[in-house]
Motif scaffolding. Structure first.
Motif, PDB file in Angstrom:
ATOM      1  N   LYS A  68       3.666  16.524  36.359  1.00  0.00           N
ATOM      2  CA  LYS A  68       4.277  16.461  35.029  1.00  0.00           C
ATOM      3  C   LYS A  68       4.707  17.841  34.557  1.00  0.00           C
ATOM      4  O   LYS A  68       5.792  18.016  33.999  1.00  0.00           O
ATOM      5  N   THR A  69       3.866  18.841  34.780  1.00  0.00           N
ATOM      6  CA  THR A  69       4.182  20.205  34.356  1.00  0.00           C
ATOM      7  C   THR A  69       5.414  20.726  35.088  1.00  0.00           C
ATOM      8  O   THR A  69       6.315  21.299  34.465  1.00  0.00           O
ATOM      9  N   LYS A  79      -6.153  13.473  38.837  1.00  0.00           N
ATOM     10  CA  LYS A  79      -5.770  14.021  37.533  1.00  0.00           C
ATOM     11  C   LYS A  79      -5.060  15.354  37.702  1.00  0.00           C
ATOM     12  O   LYS A  79      -4.048  15.622  37.044  1.00  0.00           O
ATOM     13  N   ALA A  80      -5.563  16.199  38.602  1.00  0.00           N
ATOM     14  CA  ALA A  80      -4.954  17.507  38.834  1.00  0.00           C
ATOM     15  C   ALA A  80      -3.548  17.361  39.404  1.00  0.00           C
ATOM     16  O   ALA A  80      -2.611  18.051  38.971  1.00  0.00           O
ATOM     17  N   TYR A  81      -3.376  16.469  40.371  1.00  0.00           N
ATOM     18  CA  TYR A  81      -2.048  16.266  40.961  1.00  0.00           C
ATOM     19  C   TYR A  81      -1.063  15.729  39.932  1.00  0.00           C
ATOM     20  O   TYR A  81       0.065  16.216  39.826  1.00  0.00           O
ATOM     21  N   LYS A  82      -1.483  14.717  39.171  1.00  0.00           N
ATOM     22  CA  LYS A  82      -0.582  14.122  38.191  1.00  0.00           C
ATOM     23  C   LYS A  82      -0.187  15.125  37.115  1.00  0.00           C
ATOM     24  O   LYS A  82       0.975  15.193  36.702  1.00  0.00           O
ATOM     25  N   SER A  83      -1.136  15.924  36.679  1.00  0.00           N
ATOM     26  CA  SER A  83      -0.856  16.942  35.675  1.00  0.00           C
ATOM     27  C   SER A  83       0.124  17.977  36.216  1.00  0.00           C
ATOM     28  O   SER A  83       1.065  18.379  35.528  1.00  0.00           O
ATOM     29  N   ALA A  84      -0.082  18.399  37.453  1.00  0.00           N
ATOM     30  CA  ALA A  84       0.800  19.396  38.067  1.00  0.00           C
ATOM     31  C   ALA A  84       2.217  18.848  38.221  1.00  0.00           C
ATOM     32  O   ALA A  84       3.200  19.564  37.968  1.00  0.00           O
TER      33      ALA A  84
END
Length: 95
Positions: A29-30, A22-27
């Protein structure tokens, strides 16, 4: 609830991996959103400072995508597609 020790451990590992993914995917996208906004700003007002910012944002996004692929968070084709979108956006707006 897990019935055995090994099942409990697997549940803990799955949760840890879920949070990491989740952290990697969010980063990713950001960083992609930041890159797209910097490209739009550069297209509206081309300056050398904005061009450097675009290149920096692209480098950061590429790096995070590559790390996500290396860790197994993203499929290699998914990572390649994201990187291709970044490159195409820059090419179409700066040309």
């Amino acid at each position: 609830m897990a019935n055995t020790k090994s099942a409990l451990k697997r549940a803990q590992i799955a949760e840890r991996n879920r949070l990491r993914n989740k952290a990697y995917k969010s980063a990713v996208k950001t960083l992609m959103k930041k890159y797209f906004s910097s490209v739009e700003a550069y297209a509206a007002n081309p300056t050398t400072e904005l061009k450097q910012e675009v290149e920096l944002k692209m480098s950061q996004a590429y790096s995070k995508i590559d790390k996500a692929v290396k860790k197994g968070v993203l499929h290699p084709n998914n990572g390649a597609r994201k990187k291709s979108r970044l490159a195409h956006k820059q090419k179409t707006l700066t040309a």
